[in-house]
Design an enzyme around this catalytic site. Structure first.
Site, PDB file in Angstrom:
ATOM      1  N   GLY A 109       0.831  -1.204   0.000  1.00 33.20           N
ATOM      2  CA  GLY A 109       0.000   0.000   0.000  1.00 33.20           C
ATOM      3  C   GLY A 109       0.858   1.243   0.000  1.00 33.20           C
ATOM      4  N   GLY A 111       0.497   5.710   0.637  1.00 37.50           N
ATOM      5  CA  GLY A 111      -0.313   6.861   0.998  1.00 37.50           C
ATOM      6  C   GLY A 111       0.567   8.044   1.303  1.00 37.50           C
ATOM      7  N   GLY A 112      -0.050   9.109   1.821  1.00 39.30           N
ATOM      8  CA  GLY A 112       0.697  10.312   2.121  1.00 39.30           C
ATOM      9  C   GLY A 112       1.702  10.129   3.233  1.00 39.30           C
ATOM     10  N   MET A 113       1.478   9.156   4.114  1.00 43.49           N
ATOM     11  CA  MET A 113       2.376   8.948   5.238  1.00 43.49           C
ATOM     12  C   MET A 113       3.580   8.100   4.869  1.00 43.49           C
ATOM     13  SD  MET A 113       0.794  10.630   7.557  1.00 43.49           S
ATOM     14  CE  MET A 113       1.614  10.112   9.051  1.00 43.49           C
ATOM     15  N   VAL A 116       4.118   0.798   2.370  1.00 43.43           N
ATOM     16  CA  VAL A 116       4.254  -0.467   3.096  1.00 43.43           C
ATOM     17  C   VAL A 116       4.674  -1.551   2.113  1.00 43.43           C
ATOM     18  CG1 VAL A 116       3.119  -2.180   4.546  1.00 43.43           C
ATOM     19  CG2 VAL A 116       2.485   0.232   4.737  1.00 43.43           C
ATOM     20  N   LYS A 131       7.314  -0.529   6.850  1.00 45.26           N
ATOM     21  CA  LYS A 131       6.716   0.774   6.569  1.00 45.26           C
ATOM     22  C   LYS A 131       7.817   1.802   6.394  1.00 45.26           C
ATOM     23  CE  LYS A 131       2.812   3.406   6.994  1.00 45.26           C
ATOM     24  NZ  LYS A 131       1.402   3.215   7.196  1.00 45.26           N
ATOM     25  N   ASP A 225      -4.303   9.219  15.383  1.00 40.89           N
ATOM     26  CA  ASP A 225      -4.833   8.917  14.046  1.00 40.89           C
ATOM     27  C   ASP A 225      -5.591   7.591  14.059  1.00 40.89           C
ATOM     28  OD1 ASP A 225      -5.361   9.439  11.403  1.00 40.89           O
ATOM     29  OD2 ASP A 225      -3.469   8.636  10.651  1.00 40.89           O
TER      30      ASP A 225
END
Length: 466
Positions: A109, A111-113, A116, A131, A225
């Site tokens: 996956g 994303g903005g963070m 993974v 991660k 979060d």
């Protein structure tokens, strides 16, 4: 001002110029673009990826991999170097590279963070999830240090409802953490696939999240979060585990909100988090309630046309009642949500321990309602309604008794005057000793006793803070 910026592209462009010059933005775009391309290379493209690795190490461009980078060759090579140097080449089929001895197979996956990856520890033969921190975060020294501190703190938490951390690395270009691979997917994926869950499932998952938060808060760690995407399920789909501790805090330290990024997920943020106020562990309590709301309804509690719209609604509006989306939810579930998602921090459930205890009582009641009563704090409205009914019933009994006695007394007067020799007169004392008198007296006494018990219960609720 925020509403204006949401609609005015000219002012947004001016704000970007004040934040950083054009070269910085272009370098960021190129870095992220190349990162996305390399991260999504499939196993059958391994040879091509290796060729790109070699070319970039030699200082050449990767225009064939991403044609959009041709216009800014001078500023892109340095930004690409730290990306391609992450993974070492591997000749094994189906492997996209090696990261510090860990075999990397695919991207799970992005994303903005961060990103993974799925890998394997060759020595211990166990599947891993790695991660990698987002490149924009990795370039900020404060965010890197925060990432390390938060990851180290999270690694100290040993709890069945928190994903353990095996290792942390910040020595390379991109910091990363190593965790076990949780194969059941996330609650977000389950929600999108199945829709709203049953009340039993909602309470069960909520209880597990609350118990995980208890362990985290005892270590002084605020997640910041909590959302369905950060709640992973084991292979059987029954145990939920929290992940991604500290990433929202790292985003805060990176001071990226000026460029449109928000630390956390707006739909599950607490009002104080959305407005930039100081937060504590109670922000996780609010987000827990937001997750329960989403699991029960299939919708986040607050939605909007944009991030700014969601943030504005968080500070001004309350979510629609749960029954608006799911009529099968019991009425007390709305009271539970209200206690968890109170916009006023001081009116919210104070600790994760209290939330866990409340959820445990609710779950026991749903599973065996005949044996387990609903927690007393969720029976407040029902108790008051029952109290009002008892008062009305008691009043009816008293009034009925008075009317009966008056009617009986009035009815005996004519009997005394209209008598015959063969029929003795009826007297009041005969009626006073009848079973009806005893029944009315006993009913009134029972009602008074029940009323006293209810009043004692309400007194206990008030004194207990419910």
């Amino acid at each position: 001002m925020t509403l204006h910026l949401d609609e005015c592209s000219s002012c947004r462009a001016s704000l970007e110029k004040l934040t950083a010059d054009g070269q910085w933005w272009q370098e960021t775009k190129e870095s992220l673009a190349l990162w996305a391309e390399l991260a999504t290379v499939s196993p059958d493209q391994t040879a091509r990826k290796s060729h790109v690795h070699n070319r970039i190490k030699d200082g050449e461009d990767a225009d064939d991999l991403n044609p959009r980078l041709t216009e800014h060759r001078g500023t892109s090579i340095a930004a690409r170097h730290w990306v391609t140097s992450l993974l070492k080449e591997s000749d094994r089929e189906g492997v996209i590279g090696l990261l510090d001895g860990i075999t990397i197979f695919e991207v799970l996956g992005q994303g903005g963070m961060g990103v993974v990856l799925r890998g394997t520890d060759e020595h211990l033969q166990r599947p891993l999830a790695i991660k990698l921190l987002s490149p924009m975060l990795a370039s900020n020294g404060a965010a890197r240090q925060r990432f390390l501190r938060e990851a180290q703190s999270a690694a100290s938490i040993v709890h069945p409802n928190i994903v353990p951390i095996y290792a942390v690395s910040i020595d390379g270009t991109i910091p990363y953490i190593v965790m076990p691979l949780i194969s059941g997917g996330s609650l977000e994926q389950r929600l999108s696939k199945e829709g709203p869950l049953s009340i039993t499932q909602v309470l069960s998952f909520g209880l597990q999240v609350a118990e995980g938060l208890v362990a985290a808060h005892q270590q002084g760690i605020v997640h910041r979060d909590i959302k369905p995407a950060n709640l992973l399920l084991d292979e059987g789909g029954f145990r939920v585990m929290l992940t991604d501790f500290g990433l929202a805090r790292a985003l805060d330290d990176a001071t990226l909100t000026a460029s449109g990024m928000v630390a956390g997920t707006p739909q599950y943020m607490s009002p104080e988090q959305a407005t930039g106020r100081n937060i504590d562990h109670r922000t996780d309590i609010y987000s827990l309630g937001a997750v329960l709301y989403a699991l029960a309804t299939g919708h986040p509690p607050i939605t909007g046309s944009s991030t700014l719209d969601v943030l504005r609604k968080l500070s001004e509006q309350s979510p629609r009642p749960v029954a608006h989306w799911n009529e099968t939810c019991p009425s007390w579930f709305q009271q539970l949500i209200d206690k968890l998602m109170a916009r006023n921090v001081d009116a919210r459930i104070a600790t994760a321990s209290e939330a866990a205890e409340l959820l445990r009582g609710c779950l026991a009641h749903v599973r065996a309602p005949q044996k387990n009563e609903l927690p007393i704090s969720l029976r407040g409205r029902k108790r008051l309604t029952r109290l009002a009914s008892l008062i009305v019933a008691l009043g009816c009994i008293v009034i009925g008794t008075v009317i009966w006695q008056v009617t009986t007394t009035n009815g005996t007067k004519p009997t005394k005057s209209v008598t015959s020799v063969n029929q003795p007169p009826l007297s009041v004392p005969v009626q006073q000793g009848s079973p009806s008198d005893e029944w009315h007296s006993e009913s009134i006494q029972q009602a008074i006793t029940t009323l006293e018990n209810e009043l004692q219960g309400i007194k206990y609720e008030v004194e207990s803070g419910f």
